[in-house]
Design a protein around this motif. Sequence first.
Motif, PDB file in Angstrom:
ATOM      1  N   ILE A  37       0.857  -1.178   0.000  1.00  0.00           N
ATOM      2  CA  ILE A  37       0.000   0.000   0.000  1.00  0.00           C
ATOM      3  C   ILE A  37       0.894   1.229   0.000  1.00  0.00           C
ATOM      4  CG2 ILE A  37      -1.974  -1.092   1.114  1.00  0.00           C
ATOM      5  CD1 ILE A  37      -1.026   0.155   3.762  1.00  0.00           C
ATOM      6  N   GLU A  38       0.413   2.296  -0.597  1.00  0.00           N
ATOM      7  CA  GLU A  38       1.205   3.520  -0.698  1.00  0.00           C
ATOM      8  C   GLU A  38       0.499   4.671   0.003  1.00  0.00           C
ATOM      9  OE1 GLU A  38       2.505   4.347  -4.667  1.00  0.00           O
ATOM     10  OE2 GLU A  38       3.112   2.274  -5.070  1.00  0.00           O
ATOM     11  N   GLY A  39       1.281   5.646   0.419  1.00  0.00           N
ATOM     12  CA  GLY A  39       0.721   6.840   1.029  1.00  0.00           C
ATOM     13  C   GLY A  39       0.474   6.733   2.524  1.00  0.00           C
ATOM     14  N   GLN A  40       0.970   5.654   3.162  1.00  0.00           N
ATOM     15  CA  GLN A  40       0.826   5.511   4.606  1.00  0.00           C
ATOM     16  C   GLN A  40       2.210   5.434   5.254  1.00  0.00           C
ATOM     17  OE1 GLN A  40      -1.970   2.702   6.182  1.00  0.00           O
ATOM     18  NE2 GLN A  40      -3.415   2.929   4.500  1.00  0.00           N
ATOM     19  N   ARG A  41       2.219   5.546   6.589  1.00  0.00           N
ATOM     20  CA  ARG A  41       3.482   5.445   7.323  1.00  0.00           C
ATOM     21  C   ARG A  41       4.073   4.038   7.191  1.00  0.00           C
ATOM     22  NH1 ARG A  41       2.919   5.225  12.183  1.00  0.00           N
ATOM     23  NH2 ARG A  41       0.647   5.073  12.336  1.00  0.00           N
ATOM     24  N   GLY A  42       5.338   3.911   7.564  1.00  0.00           N
ATOM     25  CA  GLY A  42       6.050   2.654   7.364  1.00  0.00           C
ATOM     26  C   GLY A  42       5.447   1.471   8.103  1.00  0.00           C
ATOM     27  N   ASP A  43       5.085   1.658   9.385  1.00  0.00           N
ATOM     28  CA  ASP A  43       4.578   0.538  10.183  1.00  0.00           C
ATOM     29  C   ASP A  43       3.280  -0.053   9.617  1.00  0.00           C
ATOM     30  OD1 ASP A  43       6.728   0.450  11.876  1.00  0.00           O
ATOM     31  OD2 ASP A  43       5.797   1.633  13.461  1.00  0.00           O
ATOM     32  N   PRO A  44       2.252   0.761   9.345  1.00  0.00           N
ATOM     33  CA  PRO A  44       1.040   0.166   8.759  1.00  0.00           C
ATOM     34  C   PRO A  44       1.265  -0.395   7.362  1.00  0.00           C
ATOM     35  CG  PRO A  44       0.841   2.572   8.907  1.00  0.00           C
ATOM     36  CD  PRO A  44       2.039   2.185   9.691  1.00  0.00           C
ATOM     37  N   THR A  45       2.200   0.184   6.618  1.00  0.00           N
ATOM     38  CA  THR A  45       2.520  -0.341   5.284  1.00  0.00           C
ATOM     39  C   THR A  45       3.058  -1.756   5.394  1.00  0.00           C
ATOM     40  OG1 THR A  45       3.006   1.851   4.379  1.00  0.00           O
ATOM     41  CG2 THR A  45       3.985  -0.036   3.255  1.00  0.00           C
ATOM     42  N   GLU A  46       4.011  -1.957   6.325  1.00  0.00           N
ATOM     43  CA  GLU A  46       4.591  -3.278   6.506  1.00  0.00           C
ATOM     44  C   GLU A  46       3.561  -4.248   7.077  1.00  0.00           C
ATOM     45  OE1 GLU A  46       8.154  -5.605   8.895  1.00  0.00           O
ATOM     46  OE2 GLU A  46       7.830  -3.473   9.237  1.00  0.00           O
ATOM     47  N   TYR A  47       2.754  -3.784   8.036  1.00  0.00           N
ATOM     48  CA  TYR A  47       1.770  -4.671   8.668  1.00  0.00           C
ATOM     49  C   TYR A  47       0.741  -5.157   7.653  1.00  0.00           C
ATOM     50  CZ  TYR A  47      -0.730  -6.669  12.615  1.00  0.00           C
ATOM     51  OH  TYR A  47      -1.307  -7.545  13.501  1.00  0.00           O
ATOM     52  N   ASN A  48       0.368  -4.290   6.741  1.00  0.00           N
ATOM     53  CA  ASN A  48      -0.582  -4.697   5.705  1.00  0.00           C
ATOM     54  C   ASN A  48       0.005  -5.811   4.843  1.00  0.00           C
ATOM     55  OD1 ASN A  48      -3.132  -4.022   4.011  1.00  0.00           O
ATOM     56  ND2 ASN A  48      -1.486  -3.938   2.515  1.00  0.00           N
ATOM     57  N   MET A  49       1.309  -5.711   4.526  1.00  0.00           N
ATOM     58  CA  MET A  49       1.938  -6.774   3.747  1.00  0.00           C
ATOM     59  C   MET A  49       2.028  -8.062   4.556  1.00  0.00           C
ATOM     60  SD  MET A  49       3.080  -7.979   0.983  1.00  0.00           S
ATOM     61  CE  MET A  49       3.231  -6.556  -0.120  1.00  0.00           C
ATOM     62  N   CYS A  50       2.237  -7.935   5.866  1.00  0.00           N
ATOM     63  CA  CYS A  50       2.222  -9.132   6.726  1.00  0.00           C
ATOM     64  C   CYS A  50       0.884  -9.854   6.606  1.00  0.00           C
ATOM     65  CB  CYS A  50       2.458  -8.740   8.181  1.00  0.00           C
ATOM     66  SG  CYS A  50       4.100  -8.115   8.572  1.00  0.00           S
ATOM     67  N   MET A  51      -0.198  -9.104   6.651  1.00  0.00           N
ATOM     68  CA  MET A  51      -1.538  -9.694   6.572  1.00  0.00           C
ATOM     69  C   MET A  51      -1.778 -10.313   5.200  1.00  0.00           C
ATOM     70  SD  MET A  51      -2.934  -9.213   9.589  1.00  0.00           S
ATOM     71  CE  MET A  51      -4.726  -9.041   9.559  1.00  0.00           C
ATOM     72  N   GLN A  52      -1.340  -9.633   4.146  1.00  0.00           N
ATOM     73  CA  GLN A  52      -1.489 -10.186   2.795  1.00  0.00           C
ATOM     74  C   GLN A  52      -0.715 -11.497   2.674  1.00  0.00           C
ATOM     75  OE1 GLN A  52      -1.418  -5.764   0.764  1.00  0.00           O
ATOM     76  NE2 GLN A  52      -0.626  -7.427  -0.453  1.00  0.00           N
ATOM     77  N   PHE A  53       0.472 -11.532   3.261  1.00  0.00           N
ATOM     78  CA  PHE A  53       1.316 -12.719   3.185  1.00  0.00           C
ATOM     79  C   PHE A  53       0.635 -13.908   3.857  1.00  0.00           C
ATOM     80  CE2 PHE A  53       4.978 -15.391   4.327  1.00  0.00           C
ATOM     81  CZ  PHE A  53       5.688 -15.391   3.132  1.00  0.00           C
ATOM     82  N   ILE A  54       0.025 -13.667   5.015  1.00  0.00           N
ATOM     83  CA  ILE A  54      -0.674 -14.738   5.732  1.00  0.00           C
ATOM     84  C   ILE A  54      -1.911 -15.186   4.965  1.00  0.00           C
ATOM     85  CG2 ILE A  54      -1.940 -15.290   7.843  1.00  0.00           C
ATOM     86  CD1 ILE A  54      -0.016 -13.335   9.296  1.00  0.00           C
ATOM     87  N   ARG A  55      -2.679 -14.230   4.468  1.00  0.00           N
ATOM     88  CA  ARG A  55      -3.908 -14.548   3.730  1.00  0.00           C
ATOM     89  C   ARG A  55      -3.630 -15.426   2.519  1.00  0.00           C
ATOM     90  NH1 ARG A  55      -6.499  -9.855   1.266  1.00  0.00           N
ATOM     91  NH2 ARG A  55      -7.998 -11.425   0.574  1.00  0.00           N
ATOM     92  N   LYS A  56      -2.521 -15.184   1.858  1.00  0.00           N
ATOM     93  CA  LYS A  56      -2.184 -15.926   0.638  1.00  0.00           C
ATOM     94  C   LYS A  56      -1.333 -17.161   0.936  1.00  0.00           C
ATOM     95  CE  LYS A  56      -4.124 -12.990  -2.214  1.00  0.00           C
ATOM     96  NZ  LYS A  56      -5.252 -13.364  -3.105  1.00  0.00           N
ATOM     97  N   ASN A  57      -1.320 -17.572   2.219  1.00  0.00           N
ATOM     98  CA  ASN A  57      -0.606 -18.786   2.642  1.00  0.00           C
ATOM     99  C   ASN A  57       0.882 -18.741   2.289  1.00  0.00           C
ATOM    100  OD1 ASN A  57      -3.026 -20.083   3.633  1.00  0.00           O
ATOM    101  ND2 ASN A  57      -3.597 -20.393   1.484  1.00  0.00           N
ATOM    102  N   GLY A  58       1.508 -17.602   2.572  1.00  0.00           N
ATOM    103  CA  GLY A  58       2.929 -17.470   2.315  1.00  0.00           C
ATOM    104  C   GLY A  58       3.743 -18.437   3.164  1.00  0.00           C
ATOM    105  N   ARG A  59       4.809 -18.943   2.586  1.00  0.00           N
ATOM    106  CA  ARG A  59       5.692 -19.890   3.273  1.00  0.00           C
ATOM    107  C   ARG A  59       7.054 -19.222   3.475  1.00  0.00           C
ATOM    108  NH1 ARG A  59       6.986 -24.893   0.896  1.00  0.00           N
ATOM    109  NH2 ARG A  59       7.044 -25.790   2.995  1.00  0.00           N
TER     110      ARG A  59
END
Length: 276
Positions: free
Chosen positions: A195-217
Amino acid sequence: MLEKLPVNFIDILMGAPYNFDRVTLLITHYNRSKSLEHLLKRCAEEDLSFEEIVISDDGSKPEHLSYVKSLQQIYTFRLITTPVNKGLGANINRGQDAVKTRYTLYVQEDFEPTCDFAPNFINAIKLMDTESWDIIRFYTFPWAPFPYLKDYKLGYAEMLFKPTLLHLNHLKFRLYSDHPHLRRSNFFQKFGRYIEGQRGDPTEYNMCMQFIRKNGRALMFNGSPELFLHEHGAIEPNTMVRSKWKLSNSFFVSVMRNLYLKGKVVNSTIKLKKLN
Protein backbone atom coordinates in the motif's frame (compact mmCIF):
# COMPACT_ATOMS: atom_id res chain seq x y z
CA MET A 1 35.31 -34.82 -9.58
CA LEU A 2 35.77 -31.07 -9.23
CA GLU A 3 33.73 -30.18 -12.33
CA LYS A 4 30.66 -31.85 -10.79
CA LEU A 5 30.60 -29.48 -7.83
CA PRO A 6 28.20 -26.49 -7.78
CA VAL A 7 29.76 -23.33 -9.25
CA ASN A 8 29.51 -21.38 -5.99
CA PHE A 9 31.20 -24.21 -4.09
CA ILE A 10 34.07 -24.21 -6.57
CA ASP A 11 34.40 -20.45 -6.03
CA ILE A 12 34.68 -21.01 -2.28
CA LEU A 13 37.40 -23.63 -2.74
CA MET A 14 39.36 -21.35 -5.06
CA GLY A 15 38.97 -18.30 -2.82
CA ALA A 16 36.99 -16.45 -5.51
CA PRO A 17 34.26 -13.84 -4.84
CA TYR A 18 30.74 -15.00 -4.12
CA ASN A 19 28.94 -14.49 -7.44
CA PHE A 20 25.14 -14.59 -7.18
CA ASP A 21 24.25 -14.18 -10.83
CA ARG A 22 20.50 -14.78 -10.57
CA VAL A 23 20.01 -12.34 -7.73
CA THR A 24 19.42 -8.59 -7.67
CA LEU A 25 20.37 -6.76 -4.50
CA LEU A 26 17.55 -4.26 -3.99
CA ILE A 27 18.33 -1.45 -1.54
CA THR A 28 15.77 1.15 -0.50
CA HIS A 29 17.23 4.50 0.52
CA TYR A 30 16.05 7.79 2.00
CA ASN A 31 18.36 10.51 3.36
CA ARG A 32 20.98 8.09 4.69
CA SER A 33 23.70 8.22 2.05
CA LYS A 34 26.54 7.49 4.49
CA SER A 35 24.73 4.39 5.71
CA LEU A 36 24.20 3.33 2.12
CA GLU A 37 27.90 3.82 1.43
CA HIS A 38 28.71 1.66 4.45
CA LEU A 39 26.41 -1.13 3.19
CA LEU A 40 27.94 -1.07 -0.29
CA LYS A 41 31.44 -1.04 1.21
CA ARG A 42 30.68 -4.04 3.40
CA CYS A 43 29.29 -5.97 0.41
CA ALA A 44 32.53 -5.24 -1.45
CA GLU A 45 34.66 -6.23 1.55
CA GLU A 46 32.83 -9.56 1.74
CA ASP A 47 33.34 -10.09 -2.02
CA LEU A 48 29.59 -10.24 -2.67
CA SER A 49 28.75 -9.99 -6.36
CA PHE A 50 25.21 -9.85 -7.74
CA GLU A 51 23.81 -9.82 -11.25
CA GLU A 52 22.70 -6.27 -10.49
CA ILE A 53 22.36 -3.83 -7.62
CA VAL A 54 19.30 -1.58 -7.73
CA ILE A 55 19.01 1.37 -5.35
CA SER A 56 15.55 2.89 -5.07
CA ASP A 57 15.72 6.41 -3.64
CA ASP A 58 12.55 7.93 -2.19
CA GLY A 59 13.05 11.62 -2.93
CA SER A 60 16.08 12.23 -0.71
CA LYS A 61 17.41 15.73 -0.05
CA PRO A 62 19.69 17.05 -2.84
CA GLU A 63 22.86 16.66 -0.78
CA HIS A 64 22.09 12.97 -0.11
CA LEU A 65 21.04 12.23 -3.66
CA SER A 66 24.18 13.91 -4.98
CA TYR A 67 26.30 11.77 -2.66
CA VAL A 68 24.51 8.60 -3.81
CA LYS A 69 25.23 9.52 -7.43
CA SER A 70 28.91 10.03 -6.56
CA LEU A 71 28.99 6.47 -5.20
CA GLN A 72 28.29 5.18 -8.71
CA GLN A 73 31.88 6.09 -9.56
CA ILE A 74 33.02 3.50 -7.00
CA TYR A 75 30.26 0.90 -6.95
CA THR A 76 28.23 -0.33 -9.90
CA PHE A 77 24.49 0.05 -9.39
CA ARG A 78 21.34 1.28 -11.09
CA LEU A 79 19.70 4.22 -9.34
CA ILE A 80 15.91 4.64 -9.41
CA THR A 81 14.69 8.06 -8.24
CA THR A 82 11.52 10.03 -7.71
CA PRO A 83 11.23 13.82 -7.29
CA VAL A 84 8.89 13.58 -4.29
CA ASN A 85 9.01 11.39 -1.19
CA LYS A 86 6.14 8.90 -1.41
CA GLY A 87 6.84 6.60 1.54
CA LEU A 88 8.12 3.10 2.15
CA GLY A 89 5.45 1.28 0.14
CA ALA A 90 5.98 3.31 -3.02
CA ASN A 91 9.74 3.00 -2.67
CA ILE A 92 9.69 -0.80 -2.43
CA ASN A 93 7.15 -1.06 -5.27
CA ARG A 94 9.29 1.17 -7.49
CA GLY A 95 12.44 -0.77 -6.71
CA GLN A 96 10.91 -4.21 -7.15
CA ASP A 97 9.41 -3.20 -10.50
CA ALA A 98 12.96 -2.51 -11.72
CA VAL A 99 14.28 -6.00 -10.83
CA LYS A 100 14.88 -8.30 -13.79
CA THR A 101 16.34 -11.39 -12.14
CA ARG A 102 14.62 -14.45 -10.71
CA TYR A 103 15.44 -13.59 -7.10
CA THR A 104 15.60 -10.41 -5.06
CA LEU A 105 17.74 -9.88 -1.97
CA TYR A 106 15.99 -6.98 -0.25
CA VAL A 107 18.04 -4.90 2.20
CA GLN A 108 17.36 -1.46 3.63
CA GLU A 109 20.28 0.96 3.72
CA ASP A 110 20.87 0.74 7.48
CA PHE A 111 21.81 -2.96 7.48
CA GLU A 112 25.11 -4.63 6.63
CA PRO A 113 26.11 -8.26 5.94
CA THR A 114 28.52 -10.10 8.20
CA CYS A 115 31.23 -12.54 7.16
CA ASP A 116 28.78 -15.41 7.86
CA PHE A 117 26.20 -14.19 5.37
CA ALA A 118 27.49 -15.51 2.04
CA PRO A 119 27.86 -19.23 2.92
CA ASN A 120 24.38 -19.26 4.43
CA PHE A 121 22.96 -17.29 1.49
CA ILE A 122 24.18 -20.05 -0.82
CA ASN A 123 22.02 -22.47 1.18
CA ALA A 124 19.06 -20.09 0.97
CA ILE A 125 19.28 -20.01 -2.83
CA LYS A 126 19.52 -23.81 -2.89
CA LEU A 127 16.31 -24.01 -0.82
CA MET A 128 14.57 -21.55 -3.13
CA ASP A 129 15.69 -23.49 -6.21
CA THR A 130 14.52 -26.87 -4.97
CA GLU A 131 11.54 -26.07 -2.73
CA SER A 132 8.49 -23.80 -2.69
CA TRP A 133 9.43 -21.13 -0.15
CA ASP A 134 8.23 -17.58 -0.80
CA ILE A 135 10.78 -15.73 1.32
CA ILE A 136 13.81 -16.62 3.41
CA ARG A 137 14.63 -14.15 6.17
CA PHE A 138 18.08 -13.35 7.54
CA TYR A 139 17.35 -11.01 10.43
CA THR A 140 14.89 -10.13 13.16
CA PHE A 141 15.29 -7.65 16.01
CA PRO A 142 16.86 -9.50 18.98
CA TRP A 143 14.20 -8.06 21.30
CA ALA A 144 11.35 -9.15 19.02
CA PRO A 145 11.98 -12.75 17.88
CA PHE A 146 9.37 -14.57 15.86
CA PRO A 147 7.53 -16.75 18.42
CA TYR A 148 6.73 -19.94 16.51
CA LEU A 149 9.64 -21.60 14.74
CA LYS A 150 10.17 -25.23 13.71
CA ASP A 151 13.74 -26.33 13.00
CA TYR A 152 14.12 -27.25 9.36
CA LYS A 153 17.61 -27.71 7.88
CA LEU A 154 20.81 -25.95 6.84
CA GLY A 155 20.51 -23.61 9.82
CA TYR A 156 17.00 -22.43 8.88
CA ALA A 157 13.68 -22.80 10.68
CA GLU A 158 10.16 -22.76 9.27
CA MET A 159 8.03 -19.86 10.45
CA LEU A 160 4.64 -21.15 11.57
CA PHE A 161 1.53 -18.98 11.76
CA LYS A 162 -0.73 -19.99 14.66
CA PRO A 163 -4.21 -18.64 13.85
CA THR A 164 -6.01 -19.45 17.12
CA LEU A 165 -6.41 -17.04 20.03
CA LEU A 166 -4.61 -19.58 22.21
CA HIS A 167 -1.48 -18.11 20.65
CA LEU A 168 -1.58 -14.49 21.79
CA ASN A 169 1.90 -13.33 20.86
CA HIS A 170 1.30 -10.36 18.55
CA LEU A 171 4.61 -11.02 16.76
CA LYS A 172 3.05 -14.07 15.10
CA PHE A 173 1.67 -11.74 12.41
CA ARG A 174 5.22 -10.77 11.44
CA LEU A 175 5.55 -13.86 9.28
CA TYR A 176 6.67 -11.37 6.64
CA SER A 177 9.09 -8.55 7.45
CA ASP A 178 10.97 -5.91 5.48
CA HIS A 179 14.15 -6.91 7.30
CA PRO A 180 16.80 -8.42 4.98
CA HIS A 181 15.37 -11.37 3.09
CA LEU A 182 15.50 -13.32 -0.17
CA ARG A 183 12.30 -13.52 -2.19
CA ARG A 184 11.15 -14.54 -5.61
CA SER A 185 10.95 -11.51 -7.87
CA ASN A 186 7.34 -12.36 -8.83
CA PHE A 187 6.41 -11.70 -5.19
CA PHE A 188 3.80 -9.10 -6.13
CA GLN A 189 1.95 -11.53 -8.40
CA LYS A 190 1.13 -13.75 -5.43
CA PHE A 191 0.86 -11.29 -2.54
CA GLY A 192 -0.03 -7.97 -4.15
CA ARG A 193 1.79 -4.67 -4.00
CA TYR A 194 2.58 -2.58 -0.96
CA ILE A 195 0.00 0.00 0.00
CA GLU A 196 1.21 3.52 -0.70
CA GLY A 197 0.72 6.84 1.03
CA GLN A 198 0.83 5.51 4.61
CA ARG A 199 3.48 5.44 7.32
CA GLY A 200 6.05 2.65 7.36
CA ASP A 201 4.58 0.54 10.18
CA PRO A 202 1.04 0.17 8.76
CA THR A 203 2.52 -0.34 5.28
CA GLU A 204 4.59 -3.28 6.51
CA TYR A 205 1.77 -4.67 8.67
CA ASN A 206 -0.58 -4.70 5.70
CA MET A 207 1.94 -6.77 3.75
CA CYS A 208 2.22 -9.13 6.73
CA MET A 209 -1.54 -9.69 6.57
CA GLN A 210 -1.49 -10.19 2.80
CA PHE A 211 1.32 -12.72 3.19
CA ILE A 212 -0.67 -14.74 5.73
CA ARG A 213 -3.91 -14.55 3.73
CA LYS A 214 -2.18 -15.93 0.64
CA ASN A 215 -0.61 -18.79 2.64
CA GLY A 216 2.93 -17.47 2.31
CA ARG A 217 5.69 -19.89 3.27
CA ALA A 218 8.73 -18.48 5.04
CA LEU A 219 12.01 -19.65 6.50
CA MET A 220 14.19 -17.75 8.92
CA PHE A 221 17.87 -18.23 9.60
CA ASN A 222 18.03 -19.69 13.10
CA GLY A 223 21.74 -20.33 13.50
CA SER A 224 24.10 -18.78 16.03
CA PRO A 225 26.15 -16.33 13.89
CA GLU A 226 24.45 -13.11 12.88
CA LEU A 227 24.08 -12.69 9.12
CA PHE A 228 23.24 -8.98 9.24
CA LEU A 229 23.90 -6.13 11.64
CA HIS A 230 21.43 -3.27 12.02
CA GLU A 231 22.61 0.35 12.32
CA HIS A 232 26.07 -0.86 13.27
CA GLY A 233 27.89 2.20 14.55
CA ALA A 234 24.75 4.36 14.24
CA ILE A 235 26.14 6.22 11.22
CA GLU A 236 23.02 8.34 10.66
CA PRO A 237 19.75 8.87 12.57
CA ASN A 238 16.80 6.65 11.72
CA THR A 239 14.33 8.32 9.36
CA MET A 240 11.42 6.25 10.74
CA VAL A 241 9.57 8.31 13.36
CA ARG A 242 7.44 6.35 15.85
CA SER A 243 4.98 7.56 18.48
CA LYS A 244 6.60 8.36 21.85
CA TRP A 245 4.25 6.02 23.73
CA LYS A 246 5.69 3.05 21.82
CA LEU A 247 9.17 3.87 23.12
CA SER A 248 8.31 4.82 26.72
CA ASN A 249 9.67 2.73 29.63
CA SER A 250 6.95 3.89 32.03
CA PHE A 251 5.28 1.03 33.98
CA PHE A 252 1.81 2.42 33.26
CA VAL A 253 2.58 2.83 29.56
CA SER A 254 4.06 -0.70 29.46
CA VAL A 255 0.84 -2.16 30.91
CA MET A 256 -1.33 -0.18 28.49
CA ARG A 257 0.90 -1.14 25.57
CA ASN A 258 0.65 -4.82 26.50
CA LEU A 259 -3.15 -4.62 26.66
CA TYR A 260 -3.19 -2.81 23.33
CA LEU A 261 -1.05 -5.51 21.69
CA LYS A 262 -3.28 -8.32 23.01
CA GLY A 263 -6.29 -6.46 21.65
CA LYS A 264 -4.49 -6.10 18.33
CA VAL A 265 -4.03 -9.88 18.16
CA VAL A 266 -7.78 -10.38 18.59
CA ASN A 267 -8.61 -7.64 16.08
CA SER A 268 -6.16 -8.93 13.46
CA THR A 269 -7.39 -12.52 13.91
CA ILE A 270 -10.98 -11.43 13.34
CA LYS A 271 -9.94 -9.37 10.32
CA LEU A 272 -8.14 -12.34 8.77
CA LYS A 273 -11.19 -14.59 9.23
CA LYS A 274 -13.43 -12.01 7.56
CA LEU A 275 -11.06 -11.54 4.65
CA ASN A 276 -10.81 -15.30 4.10
